[in-house]
Each structure stands twice: as C-alpha cells, then as structure tokens.
Design a protein around this motif. Structure first.
Motif, PDB file in Angstrom:
ATOM      1  N   VAL A   1      40.248  48.788  44.383  1.00 59.56           N
ATOM      2  CA  VAL A   1      40.016  47.545  43.640  1.00 59.56           C
ATOM      3  C   VAL A   1      38.621  47.511  42.999  1.00 59.56           C
ATOM      4  CG1 VAL A   1      39.868  45.019  43.807  1.00 59.56           C
ATOM      5  CG2 VAL A   1      41.775  46.233  44.872  1.00 59.56           C
TER       6      VAL A   1
ATOM      7  N   THR B   1      40.736  47.970  49.392  1.00 53.64           N
ATOM      8  CA  THR B   1      39.713  46.936  49.289  1.00 53.64           C
ATOM      9  C   THR B   1      38.348  47.479  48.887  1.00 53.64           C
ATOM     10  OG1 THR B   1      40.876  45.624  50.936  1.00 53.64           O
ATOM     11  CG2 THR B   1      38.566  45.077  50.562  1.00 53.64           C
ATOM     12  N   PHE B   2      37.994  48.637  49.404  1.00 55.13           N
ATOM     13  CA  PHE B   2      36.631  49.115  49.196  1.00 55.13           C
ATOM     14  C   PHE B   2      36.512  50.286  48.223  1.00 55.13           C
ATOM     15  CE2 PHE B   2      36.592  47.007  53.373  1.00 55.13           C
ATOM     16  CZ  PHE B   2      35.720  45.972  53.044  1.00 55.13           C
TER      17      PHE B   2
ATOM     18  N   ALA C   1      44.987  39.355  53.983  1.00 58.59           N
ATOM     19  CA  ALA C   1      45.108  40.660  53.320  1.00 58.59           C
ATOM     20  C   ALA C   1      45.267  41.784  54.335  1.00 58.59           C
ATOM     21  CB  ALA C   1      43.885  40.904  52.433  1.00 58.59           C
ATOM     22  N   VAL C   2      44.491  41.713  55.406  1.00 57.86           N
ATOM     23  CA  VAL C   2      44.587  42.738  56.452  1.00 57.86           C
ATOM     24  C   VAL C   2      45.972  42.696  57.092  1.00 57.86           C
ATOM     25  CG1 VAL C   2      43.733  43.461  58.715  1.00 57.86           C
ATOM     26  CG2 VAL C   2      42.112  42.796  56.929  1.00 57.86           C
TER      27      VAL C   2
ATOM     28  N   TYR D   1      44.385  49.275  53.763  1.00 57.06           N
ATOM     29  CA  TYR D   1      43.542  48.102  53.465  1.00 57.06           C
ATOM     30  C   TYR D   1      42.133  48.543  53.079  1.00 57.06           C
ATOM     31  CZ  TYR D   1      40.510  44.139  54.022  1.00 57.06           C
ATOM     32  OH  TYR D   1      39.552  43.179  53.792  1.00 57.06           O
TER      33      TYR D   1
ATOM     34  N   ILE E   1      35.166  35.878  48.962  1.00 56.58           N
ATOM     35  CA  ILE E   1      36.515  35.841  49.537  1.00 56.58           C
ATOM     36  C   ILE E   1      36.430  35.167  50.900  1.00 56.58           C
ATOM     37  CG2 ILE E   1      38.431  37.270  50.354  1.00 56.58           C
ATOM     38  CD1 ILE E   1      37.568  39.325  48.211  1.00 56.58           C
TER      39      ILE E   1
ATOM     40  N   SER F   1      41.576  34.407  53.619  1.00 58.22           N
ATOM     41  CA  SER F   1      42.137  35.355  52.648  1.00 58.22           C
ATOM     42  C   SER F   1      41.971  36.786  53.119  1.00 58.22           C
ATOM     43  CB  SER F   1      41.458  35.190  51.284  1.00 58.22           C
ATOM     44  OG  SER F   1      41.824  33.965  50.706  1.00 58.22           O
ATOM     45  N   ARG F   2      40.834  37.085  53.708  1.00 57.99           N
ATOM     46  CA  ARG F   2      40.583  38.450  54.197  1.00 57.99           C
ATOM     47  C   ARG F   2      41.545  38.780  55.342  1.00 57.99           C
ATOM     48  NH1 ARG F   2      37.965  41.983  51.418  1.00 57.99           N
ATOM     49  NH2 ARG F   2      36.080  40.780  51.194  1.00 57.99           N
TER      50      ARG F   2
END
Length: 159
Positions: free
Chosen positions: A114, A110-111, A134-135, A106, A126, A130-131
C-alpha cells in the motif's frame, strides 16, 4: 496444459475466489459501519493503481477495484499453494499456518504494498479499531480461509 497444472489452477482459482469474496464482503460491511459505501471501497482499491482519479472514475474504477481485489486474493492464494506444496508442515498445522500467513499478508500489504501504491495518504491517523479490523480480516478471511480450504482440497485430491 497437463492434468496437474489444471488441478493447481482450479485449486488456486476457487480458493482465491472464496477468500477474496469473504474479504471484500468484510470490507463492505466494515465500511458501511463507518459510513463508507461499497462503491467507495472499490474505488479506494482501484486508487492503488490509478491514484485519486479512481474516485472520479465511476463504474470503471469500481470494476477495476473489484478486479484488482480478486487478482490480489488469487496471488496470495497462489503463494500459499506454493508454500504448502514445498513445506509439508504447513498442511499439518493448517490453523496455525493460516493465521501466521494472514499476519504476514497483513504486514506485507500494510507496510510494503500500500505505501508503494498510488493510494492517497489518509487525512487522519488510522484508528485502532480500523487497524484491528484489518488484521482480523486478513487473519481470518485470507490466511485461515486459504489454509483450511487448501488442506481440505489437497487431502481430498490424494484420496
């Protein structure tokens, strides 16, 4: 290709396909709950490579998104396989290892991945939901799934 290479390839392929299928299914379901079709989800994935053109690409960008999604799932499966073969503790604690691995995936996706891709920047921040989704998706569909299936497969191979 020798027998061990074939076993490794087969292991990574089937586990990566299972994890990738769980993850993309979760993305489709969560997208639908937010009014985003599976078509757009796949185009969004494709936009990581081709940018906003993906949203005008029709079937080609949808197929590209699906292919990219599975390539990424297979990559993360291969990385976990290499780690599991190198460090025995990973397979002795598959739940913890899988959850930690999903968290690392993740964070990297994510960091690092993307933001350095061609995915368009979101118009709005976001949301927390949603966060969290995603996690959880990467913890459960990628990390835990890969770890548990890898343990099952590697220990069966020894019997």
């Amino acid at each position: 290709m020798n027998r061990n290479s074939w076993i490794t390839l087969r292991t990574v392929l089937w586990i990566g396909l299972v994890a990738g299928t769980l993850d993309i299914t979760e993305n489709f379901v969560f997208g639908q709950l937010r009014g985003v079709s599976p078509w757009i989800v796949c185009q969004y994935i494709a936009s990581g490579l081709v940018g906003t053109q993906a949203f005008q690409g029709g079937w080609a960008s949808v197929v590209l998104g699906v292919v990219l999604h599975y390539i990424i799932a297979l990559f993360w499966t291969g990385v976990f396989y290499a780690i599991a073969r190198k460090f025995a503790i990973v397979m002795r604690r598959p739940v913890l290892s899988g959850l930690l691995y999903g968290g690392v995936v993740y964070l990297i996706m994510t960091f690092i991945v993307v933001p350095h891709s061609s995915v368009p920047h979101p118009l709005r921040p976001i949301t927390l939901v949603s966060r969290i989704n995603a996690v959880l998706a990467l913890l459960l569909c990628i990390g835990l799934t890969i770890s548990l299936l890898m343990r099952r497969t590697l220990f069966q191979a020894r019997d």
